[in-house]
Design a protein around this motif. Structure first.
Motif, short mmCIF file in Angstrom:
data_model
loop_
_atom_site.label_atom_id
_atom_site.label_comp_id
_atom_site.label_asym_id
_atom_site.label_seq_id
_atom_site.Cartn_x
_atom_site.Cartn_y
_atom_site.Cartn_z
N HIS A 275 2.90 22.09 -24.93
CA HIS A 275 3.14 22.58 -26.29
C HIS A 275 4.59 23.04 -26.43
N ASN A 276 5.09 23.79 -25.45
CA ASN A 276 6.46 24.29 -25.52
C ASN A 276 7.47 23.15 -25.42
N ALA A 277 7.15 22.14 -24.61
CA ALA A 277 8.05 20.99 -24.49
C ALA A 277 8.13 20.23 -25.81
N ARG A 278 6.99 20.09 -26.46
CA ARG A 278 7.00 19.44 -27.78
C ARG A 278 7.84 20.26 -28.77
N TRP A 279 7.66 21.57 -28.76
CA TRP A 279 8.43 22.46 -29.64
C TRP A 279 9.93 22.26 -29.41
N GLU A 280 10.33 22.29 -28.11
CA GLU A 280 11.75 22.10 -27.79
C GLU A 280 12.28 20.79 -28.36
N ALA A 281 11.54 19.72 -28.12
CA ALA A 281 12.01 18.42 -28.54
C ALA A 281 12.12 18.32 -30.06
N LEU A 282 11.15 18.87 -30.77
CA LEU A 282 11.15 18.78 -32.23
C LEU A 282 12.20 19.67 -32.87
N HIS A 283 12.63 20.73 -32.15
CA HIS A 283 13.66 21.63 -32.67
C HIS A 283 15.04 21.35 -32.08
N GLY A 284 15.13 20.43 -31.15
CA GLY A 284 16.42 20.15 -30.54
C GLY A 284 16.90 21.25 -29.62
N ASP A 285 15.96 22.03 -29.07
CA ASP A 285 16.32 23.13 -28.17
C ASP A 285 16.64 22.60 -26.77
N ALA A 286 17.24 23.47 -25.96
CA ALA A 286 17.49 23.10 -24.57
C ALA A 286 16.17 22.73 -23.89
N PRO A 287 16.14 21.64 -23.13
CA PRO A 287 14.88 21.11 -22.61
C PRO A 287 14.38 21.83 -21.35
N LEU A 288 14.11 23.13 -21.46
CA LEU A 288 13.65 23.88 -20.29
C LEU A 288 12.21 23.53 -19.92
N SER A 289 11.31 23.63 -20.88
CA SER A 289 9.93 23.24 -20.60
C SER A 289 9.82 21.74 -20.34
N CYS A 290 10.59 20.96 -21.08
CA CYS A 290 10.60 19.52 -20.82
C CYS A 290 10.95 19.23 -19.36
N GLY A 291 11.95 19.96 -18.85
CA GLY A 291 12.37 19.74 -17.47
C GLY A 291 11.29 20.10 -16.47
N THR A 292 10.62 21.25 -16.67
CA THR A 292 9.57 21.64 -15.72
C THR A 292 8.36 20.72 -15.84
N VAL A 293 8.05 20.28 -17.04
CA VAL A 293 6.95 19.33 -17.20
C VAL A 293 7.27 18.03 -16.47
N ARG A 294 8.48 17.53 -16.66
CA ARG A 294 8.86 16.29 -15.98
C ARG A 294 8.74 16.45 -14.46
N ALA A 295 9.14 17.61 -13.94
CA ALA A 295 9.14 17.83 -12.50
C ALA A 295 7.75 18.06 -11.92
N GLN A 296 6.87 18.69 -12.71
CA GLN A 296 5.59 19.14 -12.15
C GLN A 296 4.36 18.38 -12.64
N ALA A 297 4.48 17.63 -13.69
CA ALA A 297 3.29 17.07 -14.33
C ALA A 297 2.46 16.22 -13.38
N ALA A 298 3.08 15.37 -12.61
CA ALA A 298 2.32 14.45 -11.75
C ALA A 298 1.42 15.23 -10.79
N GLU A 299 1.96 16.25 -10.14
CA GLU A 299 1.16 17.01 -9.18
C GLU A 299 0.10 17.85 -9.86
N ARG A 300 0.43 18.44 -10.99
CA ARG A 300 -0.58 19.23 -11.72
C ARG A 300 -1.69 18.33 -12.25
N LEU A 301 -1.35 17.16 -12.72
CA LEU A 301 -2.38 16.21 -13.19
C LEU A 301 -3.25 15.74 -12.02
N ARG A 302 -2.65 15.55 -10.86
CA ARG A 302 -3.44 15.16 -9.69
C ARG A 302 -4.45 16.25 -9.33
N ARG A 303 -4.00 17.51 -9.34
CA ARG A 303 -4.91 18.62 -9.01
C ARG A 303 -5.98 18.79 -10.08
N ALA A 304 -5.66 18.40 -11.30
CA ALA A 304 -6.63 18.49 -12.39
C ALA A 304 -7.59 17.31 -12.43
#
Length: 306
Positions: A275-304
């Motif tokens: 949700h926060n990554a979407r917010w960042e992208a739609l507002h043109g904010d610095a991609p902080l959540s986007c960056g952590t999602v990119r880095a962690q999503a694969a492992e978190r999805l695997r555990r899920a």
């Protein structure tokens, strides 16, 4: 008190429901709710909260009152929720002091998980109508037609700005979460560092009880395990810290999660960051959540298992 910092209705509202009028603004803060800290003419310092009346606030404030009566460290409501010009308004005691607990280490995670476990246990004894709809950043269970919960001011923006990996991860998370039939409970859905204050090594106060949600326990814990270290702007905790949070929570609650609960917790831990990554992208904010999602999503999805 005439002040550009206060709405016109506040003087009379405080007089009618608190028996005194504001004489000084201590602070004013606005996000989803507008929060006023004011000194009254009888010497009391109080906090008045106003938010759009979506039907959630009444149950949240009743639950907060019950927790305060049971000795949980949260501000004690001074009024019920009252309607003012389409707003849901209530007052609560002012509890200054303490400081946020900084860091996202496993040790910090475990300390925060102990507080969350206590809050969840206390809320289990509270009987209120479910505060629905759930807060928008955890509203993976919405009944709208699309992937994201309907949020007009976000939906009207160009959705092509949202990275493909965010959309794909959100789709997988939502499918996994909607597949569960785990029972729903009441829990704090904005359990971030900015909403807790600590003093002498112990939690002093937990704020933002407007953000209660009605979801499976594992989903609530999972969301907290990803968000516990967030301030402004929000981010996603490291995977090792989230794992420590989940382990400590189960230890304090005295039971181990089932395999399904573990998967739901890991899935739900990723949704607020999406949700926060979407917010960042739609507002043109610095991609902080986007960056952590990119880095962690694969492992978190695997555990899920998503």
């Amino acid at each position: 008190m005439a002040s550009d910092d206060l709405p016109g209705w506040l003087d009379a509202w405080c007089d009618a429901h608190l028996g005194a009028r504001p004489v000084r603004v201590i602070f004013r803060w606005q996000r989803i709710s507008t929060v006023f800290g004011v000194r009254l003419d009888d010497g009391r310092d109080v906090v008045v909260k106003a938010r759009a009346d979506d039907g959630r606030a009444g149950a949240c404030v009743v639950a907060q009152k019950r927790l305060a009566e049971r000795g949980f460290p949260c501000p004690r409501p001074l009024t019920p929720v009252l309607a003012v010009d389409g707003l849901a308004v209530h007052a609560e005691e002012f509890r200054p002091g303490g400081a946020p607990l900084a860091g996202d280490s496993p040790d910090v995670a475990a300390r925060c998980a102990a507080v969350f476990a206590r809050a969840t246990a206390e809320l289990a004894a509270v009987d209120v109508p479910p505060p629905l709809p759930n807060p928008r950043w955890v509203r993976w269970d919405h009944d709208g037609p699309g992937l994201w919960p309907p949020i007009g001011f976000l939906d009207e923006r160009d959705q092509r700005a949202v990275p493909r990996y965010v959309v794909e991860a959100a789709g997988r998370v939502r499918v996994r979460l909607l597949a569960t039939a785990l029972p729903r409970v009441l829990g704090h859905a904005d359990f971030e560092a900015q909403n807790l204050r600590w003093r002498d090594g112990r939690v002093w106060v937990v704020h933002d009880w407007d953000s209660l949600a009605w979801q499976p326990e594992a989903a609530l814990v999972g969301a907290a395990s990803g968000a516990f270290s967030s301030a402004t702007p929000p981010t996603l905790a490291p995977i090792a810290a989230s794992a420590a949070f989940l382990a400590a929570y189960q230890r304090h609650r005295g039971r181990r999660f089932t395999a399904e609960e573990q998967e739901v917790a890991w899935a739900a831990g990723l949704w607020p960051a999406l949700h926060n990554a979407r917010w960042e992208a739609l507002h043109g904010d610095a991609p902080l959540s986007c960056g952590t999602v990119r880095a962690q999503a694969a492992e978190r999805l695997r555990r899920a298992n998503a």
